[in-house]
Design a protein around this motif. Structure first.
Motif, PDB file in Angstrom:
ATOM      1  N   ASP A  36     -48.857   7.468  16.253  1.00  0.00           N
ATOM      2  CA  ASP A  36     -48.387   6.840  17.731  1.00  0.00           C
ATOM      3  C   ASP A  36     -47.213   7.531  18.286  1.00  0.00           C
ATOM      4  OD1 ASP A  36     -50.858   5.636  17.961  1.00  0.00           O
ATOM      5  OD2 ASP A  36     -49.701   3.725  17.384  1.00  0.00           O
ATOM      6  N   SER A  37     -46.533   8.233  17.447  1.00  0.00           N
ATOM      7  CA  SER A  37     -45.073   8.705  18.017  1.00  0.00           C
ATOM      8  C   SER A  37     -45.351   9.701  18.890  1.00  0.00           C
ATOM      9  CB  SER A  37     -44.318   9.125  16.628  1.00  0.00           C
ATOM     10  OG  SER A  37     -44.071   8.405  15.666  1.00  0.00           O
ATOM     11  N   PRO A  38     -44.385   9.913  19.852  1.00  0.00           N
ATOM     12  CA  PRO A  38     -44.381  10.867  20.801  1.00  0.00           C
ATOM     13  C   PRO A  38     -44.211  12.256  20.263  1.00  0.00           C
ATOM     14  CG  PRO A  38     -42.432   9.677  21.012  1.00  0.00           C
ATOM     15  CD  PRO A  38     -43.471   8.979  19.948  1.00  0.00           C
ATOM     16  N   GLU A  97     -34.227   5.637  17.791  1.00  0.00           N
ATOM     17  CA  GLU A  97     -34.169   4.266  18.225  1.00  0.00           C
ATOM     18  C   GLU A  97     -34.404   4.055  19.966  1.00  0.00           C
ATOM     19  OE1 GLU A  97     -31.473   0.170  18.485  1.00  0.00           O
ATOM     20  OE2 GLU A  97     -30.622   2.013  17.193  1.00  0.00           O
ATOM     21  N   ARG A  98     -33.991   5.095  20.525  1.00  0.00           N
ATOM     22  CA  ARG A  98     -34.136   5.260  22.033  1.00  0.00           C
ATOM     23  C   ARG A  98     -35.673   5.591  22.140  1.00  0.00           C
ATOM     24  NH1 ARG A  98     -30.417   9.888  23.621  1.00  0.00           N
ATOM     25  NH2 ARG A  98     -30.544  10.394  21.511  1.00  0.00           N
ATOM     26  N   LEU A  99     -36.549   6.303  21.298  1.00  0.00           N
ATOM     27  CA  LEU A  99     -38.143   6.382  21.587  1.00  0.00           C
ATOM     28  C   LEU A  99     -38.646   5.182  21.265  1.00  0.00           C
ATOM     29  CD1 LEU A  99     -38.665   9.990  20.016  1.00  0.00           C
ATOM     30  CD2 LEU A  99     -38.857   9.416  22.211  1.00  0.00           C
ATOM     31  N   GLU A 100     -38.188   4.383  20.389  1.00  0.00           N
ATOM     32  CA  GLU A 100     -38.968   3.108  20.157  1.00  0.00           C
ATOM     33  C   GLU A 100     -38.611   2.192  21.187  1.00  0.00           C
ATOM     34  OE1 GLU A 100     -40.922   0.095  18.421  1.00  0.00           O
ATOM     35  OE2 GLU A 100     -40.851   2.193  17.572  1.00  0.00           O
ATOM     36  N   PHE A 101     -37.591   2.426  22.041  1.00  0.00           N
ATOM     37  CA  PHE A 101     -37.627   1.220  23.047  1.00  0.00           C
ATOM     38  C   PHE A 101     -37.641   1.832  24.439  1.00  0.00           C
ATOM     39  CE2 PHE A 101     -35.648  -0.768  19.357  1.00  0.00           C
ATOM     40  CZ  PHE A 101     -36.202  -1.826  19.435  1.00  0.00           C
ATOM     41  N   GLY A 102     -38.596   2.956  24.562  1.00  0.00           N
ATOM     42  CA  GLY A 102     -39.110   2.926  25.975  1.00  0.00           C
ATOM     43  C   GLY A 102     -38.371   4.408  26.612  1.00  0.00           C
ATOM     44  N   TRP A 103     -37.983   5.236  25.858  1.00  0.00           N
ATOM     45  CA  TRP A 103     -37.347   6.612  26.251  1.00  0.00           C
ATOM     46  C   TRP A 103     -38.597   7.386  26.251  1.00  0.00           C
ATOM     47  CZ3 TRP A 103     -34.709  11.045  23.239  1.00  0.00           C
ATOM     48  CH2 TRP A 103     -33.759  11.490  24.303  1.00  0.00           C
ATOM     49  N   SER A 104     -39.603   7.319  26.011  1.00  0.00           N
ATOM     50  CA  SER A 104     -40.905   8.422  25.991  1.00  0.00           C
ATOM     51  C   SER A 104     -41.799   7.612  26.903  1.00  0.00           C
ATOM     52  CB  SER A 104     -41.120   8.703  24.833  1.00  0.00           C
ATOM     53  OG  SER A 104     -42.495   9.324  24.830  1.00  0.00           O
ATOM     54  N   GLU A 109     -44.174   1.592  24.932  1.00  0.00           N
ATOM     55  CA  GLU A 109     -44.076   0.502  24.121  1.00  0.00           C
ATOM     56  C   GLU A 109     -43.405   0.619  22.607  1.00  0.00           C
ATOM     57  OE1 GLU A 109     -44.454  -2.604  25.595  1.00  0.00           O
ATOM     58  OE2 GLU A 109     -44.600  -1.503  27.571  1.00  0.00           O
ATOM     59  N   GLY A 110     -43.132   1.924  22.316  1.00  0.00           N
ATOM     60  CA  GLY A 110     -42.625   2.180  21.106  1.00  0.00           C
ATOM     61  C   GLY A 110     -43.659   2.254  20.011  1.00  0.00           C
ATOM     62  N   MET A 111     -43.414   2.685  18.786  1.00  0.00           N
ATOM     63  CA  MET A 111     -44.478   3.023  17.876  1.00  0.00           C
ATOM     64  C   MET A 111     -44.521   1.970  16.719  1.00  0.00           C
ATOM     65  SD  MET A 111     -42.517   5.741  18.474  1.00  0.00           S
ATOM     66  CE  MET A 111     -40.851   5.442  18.126  1.00  0.00           C
ATOM     67  N   ASN A 115     -47.409  -1.287  16.390  1.00  0.00           N
ATOM     68  CA  ASN A 115     -48.247  -1.283  15.086  1.00  0.00           C
ATOM     69  C   ASN A 115     -47.516  -2.372  14.349  1.00  0.00           C
ATOM     70  OD1 ASN A 115     -50.151   1.071  14.952  1.00  0.00           O
ATOM     71  ND2 ASN A 115     -48.123   2.046  15.619  1.00  0.00           N
ATOM     72  N   VAL A 116     -46.594  -2.755  14.299  1.00  0.00           N
ATOM     73  CA  VAL A 116     -46.185  -3.992  13.650  1.00  0.00           C
ATOM     74  C   VAL A 116     -46.990  -5.439  14.223  1.00  0.00           C
ATOM     75  CG1 VAL A 116     -44.049  -5.717  13.145  1.00  0.00           C
ATOM     76  CG2 VAL A 116     -44.100  -3.490  12.580  1.00  0.00           C
ATOM     77  N   ALA A 117     -47.127  -5.216  15.450  1.00  0.00           N
ATOM     78  CA  ALA A 117     -47.971  -6.356  16.115  1.00  0.00           C
ATOM     79  C   ALA A 117     -49.275  -6.509  15.659  1.00  0.00           C
ATOM     80  CB  ALA A 117     -47.976  -6.172  17.433  1.00  0.00           C
ATOM     81  N   ARG A 118     -49.867  -5.437  14.994  1.00  0.00           N
ATOM     82  CA  ARG A 118     -51.117  -5.153  14.670  1.00  0.00           C
ATOM     83  C   ARG A 118     -51.214  -5.353  12.962  1.00  0.00           C
ATOM     84  NH1 ARG A 118     -52.331   0.458  16.602  1.00  0.00           N
ATOM     85  NH2 ARG A 118     -53.568   0.505  14.644  1.00  0.00           N
ATOM     86  N   PHE A 119     -49.885  -5.808  12.343  1.00  0.00           N
ATOM     87  CA  PHE A 119     -49.852  -5.821  11.050  1.00  0.00           C
ATOM     88  C   PHE A 119     -50.876  -6.941  10.371  1.00  0.00           C
ATOM     89  CE2 PHE A 119     -48.218  -7.954   7.291  1.00  0.00           C
ATOM     90  CZ  PHE A 119     -48.095  -7.185   6.409  1.00  0.00           C
TER      91      PHE A 119
END
Length: 132
Positions: A36-38, A97-104, A109-111, A115-119
């Motif tokens: 899921d990483s950009p 950290e920027r990518l995780e918090f909406g930079w892409s 929604e980050g990666m 995915n932690v929300a689907r844990f």
């Protein structure tokens, strides 16, 4: 088989089930994070490092646009770790950290967070695979 042997077998089976579930959950969760990483050059995907005992502090210039090589390496680390370890997935690039918090735009929604929300679902799937 005696009662004590039955209990001993159940104990060993339960320990192995928990271990397989833990490892399978880490592998599935990390694979999802990595994939899921950009992707621009692929360097960000190539900089996910799995470790146990302590987080990795390394970076690399290696790119992995598909993410499969990185996910495979992460799975190998998890499979080779001794039992009862804490597993870590780290990306030490300065912009992680920027990518995780909406930079892409690719992962607004980050990666990790998504995915932690689907844990819970991932854990339940792995536990079902390893029922005794």
């Amino acid at each position: 088989m005696s009662f004590s042997l039955d209990v001993s077998k159940f104990k060993n089976d339960a320990i192995n089930s928990v271990d397989k579930t833990t490892r399978g959950t880490a592998i599935a969760l990390w694979r999802a994070v990595i994939l899921d990483s950009p992707v621009d050059s692929g360097r960000f995907r190539g900089n996910w490092f799995a470790s146990f005992g302590a987080p990795s502090e390394i970076t690399t210039t290696v790119s992995d646009k598909q993410g499969t090589r990185t996910a495979s390496k992460a799975a190998q680390v998890v499979q080779s770790a001794p039992k009862n370890q804490t597993f870590w997935l780290s990306n030490n690039l300065p912009y992680a950290e920027r990518l995780e918090f909406g930079w892409s735009d690719q992962a607004p929604e980050g990666m990790v967070r998504t995915n932690v929300a689907r844990f819970q679902r991932i854990l339940e799937e792995e536990a079902n695979k390893n029922k005794i």
